[in-house]
Design an enzyme around this catalytic site. Sequence first.
Site, PDB file in Angstrom:
ATOM      1  N   GLU A 182       0.803  -1.237   0.000  1.00 43.89           N
ATOM      2  CA  GLU A 182       0.000   0.000   0.000  1.00 43.89           C
ATOM      3  C   GLU A 182       0.831   1.280   0.000  1.00 43.89           C
ATOM      4  O   GLU A 182       0.606   2.177   0.799  1.00 43.89           O
ATOM      5  CB  GLU A 182      -0.957  -0.008   1.198  1.00 43.89           C
ATOM      6  CG  GLU A 182      -1.880  -1.213   1.205  1.00 43.89           C
ATOM      7  CD  GLU A 182      -2.864  -1.205   2.378  1.00 43.89           C
ATOM      8  OE1 GLU A 182      -2.738  -0.359   3.275  1.00 43.89           O
ATOM      9  OE2 GLU A 182      -3.762  -2.062   2.388  1.00 43.89           O
ATOM     10  N   GLU A 288      -5.954 -10.776  -1.550  1.00 46.04           N
ATOM     11  CA  GLU A 288      -6.765 -10.626  -0.324  1.00 46.04           C
ATOM     12  C   GLU A 288      -8.246 -10.579  -0.681  1.00 46.04           C
ATOM     13  O   GLU A 288      -8.997  -9.714  -0.239  1.00 46.04           O
ATOM     14  CB  GLU A 288      -6.371  -9.340   0.422  1.00 46.04           C
ATOM     15  CG  GLU A 288      -4.883  -9.247   0.715  1.00 46.04           C
ATOM     16  CD  GLU A 288      -4.479  -8.014   1.523  1.00 46.04           C
ATOM     17  OE1 GLU A 288      -5.363  -7.330   2.071  1.00 46.04           O
ATOM     18  OE2 GLU A 288      -3.272  -7.746   1.606  1.00 46.04           O
TER      19      GLU A 288
HETATM   20  C1  XIL Z   1      -6.316  -6.701   8.189  1.00 48.29           C
HETATM   21  C2  XIL Z   1      -6.653  -7.909   9.056  1.00 48.29           C
HETATM   22  O1  XIL Z   1      -7.510  -8.748   8.342  1.00 48.29           O
HETATM   23  C3  XIL Z   1      -7.294  -7.447  10.341  1.00 48.29           C
HETATM   24  O2  XIL Z   1      -7.467  -8.560  11.235  1.00 48.29           O
HETATM   25  C4  XIL Z   1      -6.452  -6.385  11.039  1.00 48.29           C
HETATM   26  O3  XIL Z   1      -7.122  -5.886  12.160  1.00 48.29           O
HETATM   27  C5  XIL Z   1      -6.140  -5.251  10.075  1.00 48.29           C
HETATM   28  O4  XIL Z   1      -5.535  -5.767   8.893  1.00 48.29           O
HETATM   29  N1  XIL Z   1      -4.923  -4.838   3.643  1.00 48.29           N
HETATM   30  C6  XIL Z   1      -3.917  -5.657   4.076  1.00 48.29           C
HETATM   31  C7  XIL Z   1      -4.163  -6.589   5.208  1.00 48.29           C
HETATM   32  O5  XIL Z   1      -2.846  -5.696   3.465  1.00 48.29           O
HETATM   33  O6  XIL Z   1      -3.031  -6.803   5.989  1.00 48.29           O
HETATM   34  C8  XIL Z   1      -5.302  -6.121   6.086  1.00 48.29           C
HETATM   35  O7  XIL Z   1      -5.580  -7.137   7.050  1.00 48.29           O
HETATM   36  C9  XIL Z   1      -6.513  -5.816   5.239  1.00 48.29           C
HETATM   37  C10 XIL Z   1      -6.209  -4.713   4.268  1.00 48.29           C
END
Ligand code: XIL
Length: 389
Positions: A182, A288
């Site tokens: 990101e 994701e």
């Molecule tokens: C999220 C997790 O799923 C949560 O449990 C945590 O509280 C916050 O992070 N982008 C990403 C991930 O790269 O690491 C994030 O994961 C979701 C958004």
Amino acid sequence: MSVALYATSTPMRMSRRTFARVVAASAAATVAARVRLSFDVVPRLAGQEVALKDLVPRGWLIGAAINQNQSDGRDTVAVDLITRQFNTISPENLLKFQSLHPEPDRFTFDAADRYVAFGRDRGMAVIGHNLVWHSQTPRWVWDGPDGALADRATMLARMRTHIMTVVGRYQDRIRGWDVVNEALNEDGTLRDSPWRRGIGDDYIARAFEFAHAADPNAELYYNDYNLATRSEKRAGAIRIVKDLQQRGIRIDAVGEQGHWRLNTPTSAELDQAITDLRTTGLTVMITELDVNLLPQAGTPARGQPPSPESNPYANGLPDEMQQALARYYADAFRVLLKHRDGMSRVTFWGVSDGDSWLNRGRTNYPLLWDRQRHPKPAFDRVVAVLAGQ
Ligand code: XIL
């Protein structure tokens, strides 16, 4: 001849070729049930379930992000499902900076070691997520004297120590790393993260260099969200990749996180995004994947109940939404299959709806398995698309 395939939702009809593929896949795998083949036709397969990992194109990884209850083996139903369905895992939180390196001289590897062992024991491709991000990173990493930002040399040294220690520890056991996560604003410019403010724009190149030095065999990825929906942001990701390539620094794939909403991105947008990202010569990963069904605004304040309008499916998902989600997943996978040679992985961000980070005090339905860990119509539709390729 065609054979009825009994899904959780409407029964579907399959062509003989598709049927043969499903049977082959089912027989090859440790299988369980929801796509149930009619008993009188294939008695041996009655009550068994097809596995996504047996249906994806050769060379694809398909997986899920897992949490500590899963990697520690406490959530046995989910462990079973993950083991049967997937050939790769990602760590939902366990390998983030704050989980591994809470203080300058203290690393906490126990839970992460068990996560890596979980995947290795099952012959899965174990993914590392992530090394350099503006979130879930402890303050000390960026702090200088008197509350100021650390200077470039100090911050680079901290980054180097972190990456060398973590990537080095899992050398040859973690297949690939989200090295930088990101780094972009929505308009494609570089996000003004503390990493960038402290080190400069080349923090990205340095992170990839350190990761490569720590494990020359590890694949290295750039990972971000909204790359499918925002062409300017996608152009920014392509600039990052090309900059690394021009410097002769290793990068293997671009990850679109895939935190999508119903019909966003559209099939056409997703298709275009993959085509654009492929101009770098890298493969594309959906890293994701989940599909948010709730209204955009409305995450309740901590400890507060959500408003009824912000939480419309608290008592269940209406069938029309269930079917719309299933169709959207099917459409998305059709596009991914169109780009089968340019795709190397699809990872869901969680296993079942109850596990998803998208609930946050509300009731969301973003994944392929429901709160009882039963496959949803979306699972059946994805299976049908993969089996029909
Ligand atoms: C999220 C997790 O799923 C949560 O449990 C945590 O509280 C916050 O992070 N982008 C990403 C991930 O790269 O690491 C994030 O994961 C979701 C958004």
